[in-house]
Design a protein around this motif. Structure first.
Motif, PDB file in Angstrom:
ATOM      1  N   GLU A 216      33.614  31.825 -21.126  1.00 32.74           N
ATOM      2  CA  GLU A 216      34.704  31.140 -20.445  1.00 32.74           C
ATOM      3  C   GLU A 216      34.247  30.636 -19.086  1.00 32.74           C
ATOM      4  OE1 GLU A 216      39.424  31.981 -19.310  1.00 32.74           O
ATOM      5  OE2 GLU A 216      38.168  33.547 -20.206  1.00 32.74           O
ATOM      6  N   GLU A 217      34.796  29.519 -18.666  1.00 30.45           N
ATOM      7  CA  GLU A 217      34.475  28.981 -17.343  1.00 30.45           C
ATOM      8  C   GLU A 217      34.630  30.071 -16.272  1.00 30.45           C
ATOM      9  OE1 GLU A 217      35.951  25.447 -14.252  1.00 30.45           O
ATOM     10  OE2 GLU A 217      36.824  25.621 -16.266  1.00 30.45           O
ATOM     11  N   ARG A 230      27.263  31.075 -12.712  1.00 30.48           N
ATOM     12  CA  ARG A 230      28.483  31.192 -13.505  1.00 30.48           C
ATOM     13  C   ARG A 230      28.744  29.906 -14.296  1.00 30.48           C
ATOM     14  NH1 ARG A 230      31.345  35.694 -12.402  1.00 30.48           N
ATOM     15  NH2 ARG A 230      30.645  36.890 -10.573  1.00 30.48           N
ATOM     16  N   ALA A 231      29.447  30.078 -15.393  1.00 31.06           N
ATOM     17  CA  ALA A 231      29.729  28.944 -16.268  1.00 31.06           C
ATOM     18  C   ALA A 231      30.618  27.934 -15.560  1.00 31.06           C
ATOM     19  CB  ALA A 231      30.406  29.436 -17.544  1.00 31.06           C
ATOM     20  N   ASP A 232      30.254  26.661 -15.680  1.00 28.52           N
ATOM     21  CA  ASP A 232      31.074  25.601 -15.079  1.00 28.52           C
ATOM     22  C   ASP A 232      32.027  24.981 -16.093  1.00 28.52           C
ATOM     23  OD1 ASP A 232      29.340  24.199 -16.684  1.00 28.52           O
ATOM     24  OD2 ASP A 232      28.506  22.950 -15.082  1.00 28.52           O
ATOM     25  N   ARG A 233      32.083  25.597 -17.302  1.00 29.98           N
ATOM     26  CA  ARG A 233      32.960  25.119 -18.379  1.00 29.98           C
ATOM     27  C   ARG A 233      33.025  26.198 -19.448  1.00 29.98           C
ATOM     28  NH1 ARG A 233      28.467  20.784 -20.161  1.00 29.98           N
ATOM     29  NH2 ARG A 233      27.920  21.157 -17.995  1.00 29.98           N
ATOM     30  N   ASP A 234      33.942  26.059 -20.390  1.00 30.46           N
ATOM     31  CA  ASP A 234      33.938  26.893 -21.587  1.00 30.46           C
ATOM     32  C   ASP A 234      32.850  26.384 -22.528  1.00 30.46           C
ATOM     33  OD1 ASP A 234      36.179  28.019 -20.466  1.00 30.46           O
ATOM     34  OD2 ASP A 234      37.595  27.171 -21.914  1.00 30.46           O
ATOM     35  N   PHE A 235      32.083  27.294 -23.123  1.00 29.76           N
ATOM     36  CA  PHE A 235      31.053  26.859 -24.064  1.00 29.76           C
ATOM     37  C   PHE A 235      30.521  28.049 -24.857  1.00 29.76           C
ATOM     38  CE2 PHE A 235      28.500  28.409 -20.597  1.00 29.76           C
ATOM     39  CZ  PHE A 235      27.259  28.739 -21.117  1.00 29.76           C
ATOM     40  N   HIS A 252      24.391  24.231 -23.444  1.00 30.17           N
ATOM     41  CA  HIS A 252      25.831  24.367 -23.609  1.00 30.17           C
ATOM     42  C   HIS A 252      26.172  23.930 -25.035  1.00 30.17           C
ATOM     43  CE1 HIS A 252      25.554  23.784 -19.145  1.00 30.17           C
ATOM     44  NE2 HIS A 252      26.506  24.697 -19.152  1.00 30.17           N
ATOM     45  N   GLN A 254      28.792  23.895 -28.534  1.00 33.58           N
ATOM     46  CA  GLN A 254      30.201  23.899 -28.941  1.00 33.58           C
ATOM     47  C   GLN A 254      30.277  24.276 -30.413  1.00 33.58           C
ATOM     48  OE1 GLN A 254      32.890  23.638 -27.016  1.00 33.58           O
ATOM     49  NE2 GLN A 254      31.547  23.426 -25.230  1.00 33.58           N
TER      50      GLN A 254
END
Length: 278
Positions: A216-217, A230-235, A252, A254
């Motif tokens: 999670e972002e 840290r994640a800059d988006r959900d992936f 990243h 999907q």
């Protein structure tokens, strides 16, 4: 390049190992298969590719062979010549190409999920996921005129990867009707490869996320010299590892529609092995 054959006749199937000289698991699977000398119902070509790199224990001599199926590779590079020879050897065949990785201990497939042969073969292999290369194939063996399935058999240099490579090879040959038996299809998660996860310059790296598991972002993904990234988006991480790449941690990814899932959403069932081509 070493080429041997199981069975008589003109083979339509090939098993390829040693594309990278620091990934011996496929070579060991081929050697074990040749030692077994099974009575195959379809002839099989066995190819150990980059012998010079294997002898030196390096990934490649002049250029990454699995990026050399392109005119951009220098014509005098050892791997450019090998790529041309390998493309000729496997032309028109169904090919099983074996690799290993630094990113994930369990086997997974790396292939074009749109291709009919991938949809037929990969759900019947003991892999945990498919990494769909439909937009990530430039210069790779997929450029050859052949139906190709690539697998990552496990962690690079491990005994487990060598054992997995042998098991996966026999599964492939069963699916394609070269070895007797049934091949059980199942629903398999599939992931696309997006843009790279940047890796800043540092002396030490860690990764916290797990490949093919949702991030999670804002979640911690990795660290460079103790500095958390840290994640800059959900992936979904794909090919994530601390040291597998020089300038990135991985990709990243999907999640996409599962492989081996029927249009109604029901799981695939057991099927007989594929009959010999007429």
């Amino acid at each position: 390049m070493r080429v041997e054959q199981l069975g008589d006749g003109d083979p339509e199937l090939a098993v390829v190992g040693g594309v990278h000289g620091d990934e011996p698991c496929g070579v060991r699977a081929i050697e074990r298969l040749l030692d077994d000398d099974p009575d195959v119902e379809r002839p099989v070509k066995c190819i150990v590719v980059n012998e010079k790199a294997l002898e030196r224990g390096v990934r490649y001599v002049d250029a990454d062979l699995n990026r050399s199926f392109t005119p951009d590779t220098p014509a005098d590079a050892h791997e450019r010549r090998l790529a041309q020879e390998l493309a000729e050897e496997v032309q028109g065949m169904t090919v099983f190409s074996i690799h290993s990785t630094q990113s994930h201990a369990d086997p997974f497939a790396v292939s074009d999920g749109r291709a009919e042969h991938v949809q037929r073969i990969v759900p019947r292999l003991s892999v945990v996921a498919l990494v769909d290369t439909q937009d990530f194939g430039e210069g790779r063996i997929f450029a050859a005129d052949a139906d190709i399935v690539e697998v990552e058999a496990g962690l690079q240099g491990s005994e487990t990867a060598a054992e997995n490579a042998y098991t996966l090879t026999r599964e492939f040959l069963t699916v394609e009707g070269a070895l007797p038996g049934d091949a059980v299809a199942r629903e398999l998660p599939a992931f696309t490869m997006g843009d790279p996860i940047p890796k800043p310059a540092a002396d030490e790296y860690e990764v916290f996320a797990e490949n093919f598991s949702f991030v999670e972002e804002g979640d911690p993904v990795a660290a460079a010299d103790g500095e958390v990234i840290r994640a800059d988006r959900d992936f979904y991480p794909v090919l994530l590892s601390p040291y597998g790449y020089a300038n990135q941690f991985g990709y990243h990814g999907q999640k996409q529609e599962s492989l081996g899932q029927s249009p109604s959403g029901a799981n695939s069932t057991s099927v007989n092995s594929r009959p010999s081509a007429q």
